[in-house]
Scaffold this motif. Structure first.
Motif, PDB file in Angstrom:
ATOM      1  N   MET A 182       0.838  -1.178   0.000  1.00  0.00           N
ATOM      2  CA  MET A 182       0.000   0.000   0.000  1.00  0.00           C
ATOM      3  C   MET A 182       0.890   1.251   0.000  1.00  0.00           C
ATOM      4  O   MET A 182       1.834   1.336   0.758  1.00  0.00           O
ATOM      5  N   LYS A 183       0.575   2.180  -0.869  1.00  0.00           N
ATOM      6  CA  LYS A 183       1.366   3.400  -1.000  1.00  0.00           C
ATOM      7  C   LYS A 183       0.787   4.494  -0.094  1.00  0.00           C
ATOM      8  O   LYS A 183      -0.362   4.906  -0.262  1.00  0.00           O
ATOM      9  N   ARG A 242      -9.259   3.723  -2.250  1.00  0.00           N
ATOM     10  CA  ARG A 242      -8.262   4.155  -1.267  1.00  0.00           C
ATOM     11  C   ARG A 242      -8.972   4.793  -0.090  1.00  0.00           C
ATOM     12  O   ARG A 242     -10.078   5.311  -0.232  1.00  0.00           O
ATOM     13  N   ILE A 243      -8.333   4.759   1.061  1.00  0.00           N
ATOM     14  CA  ILE A 243      -8.910   5.343   2.273  1.00  0.00           C
ATOM     15  C   ILE A 243      -8.109   6.583   2.637  1.00  0.00           C
ATOM     16  O   ILE A 243      -6.897   6.516   2.862  1.00  0.00           O
ATOM     17  N   GLU A 244      -8.815   7.695   2.668  1.00  0.00           N
ATOM     18  CA  GLU A 244      -8.223   9.004   2.950  1.00  0.00           C
ATOM     19  C   GLU A 244      -8.767   9.499   4.289  1.00  0.00           C
ATOM     20  O   GLU A 244      -9.915   9.234   4.640  1.00  0.00           O
ATOM     21  N   LEU A 285      -4.082   7.658   2.385  1.00  0.00           N
ATOM     22  CA  LEU A 285      -4.060   9.049   1.921  1.00  0.00           C
ATOM     23  C   LEU A 285      -4.283   9.925   3.147  1.00  0.00           C
ATOM     24  O   LEU A 285      -5.331   9.840   3.797  1.00  0.00           O
ATOM     25  N   LEU A 286      -3.320  10.761   3.459  1.00  0.00           N
ATOM     26  CA  LEU A 286      -3.342  11.519   4.703  1.00  0.00           C
ATOM     27  C   LEU A 286      -3.409  13.011   4.417  1.00  0.00           C
ATOM     28  O   LEU A 286      -2.457  13.588   3.885  1.00  0.00           O
ATOM     29  N   VAL A 287      -4.528  13.616   4.746  1.00  0.00           N
ATOM     30  CA  VAL A 287      -4.690  15.057   4.573  1.00  0.00           C
ATOM     31  C   VAL A 287      -4.208  15.729   5.852  1.00  0.00           C
ATOM     32  O   VAL A 287      -4.697  15.430   6.937  1.00  0.00           O
ATOM     33  N   THR A 337       7.000   9.115   9.359  1.00  0.00           N
ATOM     34  CA  THR A 337       6.331   8.472  10.501  1.00  0.00           C
ATOM     35  C   THR A 337       5.211   7.558  10.008  1.00  0.00           C
ATOM     36  O   THR A 337       5.041   6.448  10.501  1.00  0.00           O
ATOM     37  N   ALA A 338       4.479   8.018   9.017  1.00  0.00           N
ATOM     38  CA  ALA A 338       3.379   7.208   8.451  1.00  0.00           C
ATOM     39  C   ALA A 338       3.932   5.960   7.788  1.00  0.00           C
ATOM     40  O   ALA A 338       3.400   4.855   7.973  1.00  0.00           O
TER      41      ALA A 338
END
Length: 196
Positions: free
Chosen positions: A1-2, A142-144, A164-166, A187-188
Motif C-alpha cells: 500500500m502506498k 483508497r482510504i483518505e 491518503l493523509l490530509v 512516521t506514516a
C-alpha cells in the motif's frame, strides 16, 4: 500500500499560497493530483466547473448528496476520480452501495469547517471497517483521512488502514513546511512496517 500525504491548503498562508504549496510537495518532477473536497450541497451543479478548472479527484459528502450514485457517475464522466466523504457522526454502512464506484473514501476525523482541530478517535474504527470491507469485497478504493492528522495520530491512522493523509496544520502550522511534511510522511511509512 502506498502512503501519500495530501497537504491541505486550508492551513497554508494565503498571502503566499503558491510558495507554501510548492514547499509541501516532496517530489519535484511529478504532477501532483488536485484533490477537491466539495463540502457543499447541490454538488452536481459544481462538478463540471471543478473538472474544467483542473480537478483530478472530486469528493462529495454522503450527507449532502440526495442521489449519491448519480453524482459519483457525473464526477467520473468528467474525467475525474470520484470520492465520497463521511462526517464523524455518519456510519460507514451508509456507503455500502457505492464503494464499487469510488476511487477513494474520505473519513473526516474532525467536524468539518476549520483547521487545527483535535482528531476524533472513533475515526480509527471507521478506517478499519472500510479496510475490512475493501478486503472482503475485493475492491480497490483508497482510504483518505482528514482532520487532526499529525505526528501523534498518524501511526494509528495508517495502522487502521488509511493511505491518503490530509494534513494542514501539521504541515503548514509552524516551522519549516518541507521538514514537517517529510517527518509526517516518514512516521506514516514507518507505521506501515509495524502493521505488516
Amino acid at each position: 500500500m502506498k502512503i501519500e500525504l495530501a497537504p491541505s491548503i486550508l492551513s497554508a498562508n494565503f498571502a503566499q499560497l503558491g510558495t507554501d504549496a510548492q514547499e509541501a510537495i516532496l517530489r519535484k518532477a511529478v504532477k501532483v493530483p488536485l484533490d477537491c473536497h466539495l463540502m457543499i450541497e447541490n454538488a452536481d451543479f459544481f462538478v463540471p466547473e471543478f473538472a474544467k478548472a483542473g480537478a483530478d479527484w472530486i469528493s462529495v459528502h454522503q450527507e449532502a448528496c440526495v442521489h449519491l450514485d448519480r453524482t459519483l457517475h457525473l464526477i467520473a464522466s468528467h474525467g475525474c476520480k470520484p470520492g465520497v466523504v463521511i462526517n464523524p457522526a455518519t456510519p460507514v454502512e451508509t456507503l455500502t452501495e457505492v464503494l464499487d464506484l469510488v476511487h477513494h473514501v474520505l473519513v473526516m476525523s474532525v467536524n468539518p469547517g476549520f483547521g487545527g482541530q483535535k482528531f476524533i478517535p472513533n475515526a480509527l474504527n471507521k478506517i478499519a471497517a472500510l479496510a475490512r470491507l475493501r478486503a472482503e469485497r475485493k475492491l480497490d478504493f483508497r482510504i483518505e483521512v482528514d482532520g487532526g492528522v499529525d505526528l501523534e495520530t498518524v501511526a494509528d491512522i495508517v495502522k487502521a488502514g488509511a493511505e491518503l493523509l490530509v494534513a494542514g496544520n501539521a504541515v503548514f502550522g509552524h516551522g519549516d513546511i518541507r521538514t514537517n511534511a517529510s517527518r509526517l510522511l516518514e512516521t506514516a511509512r514507518a507505521a506501515t512496517l509495524a502493521r505488516a
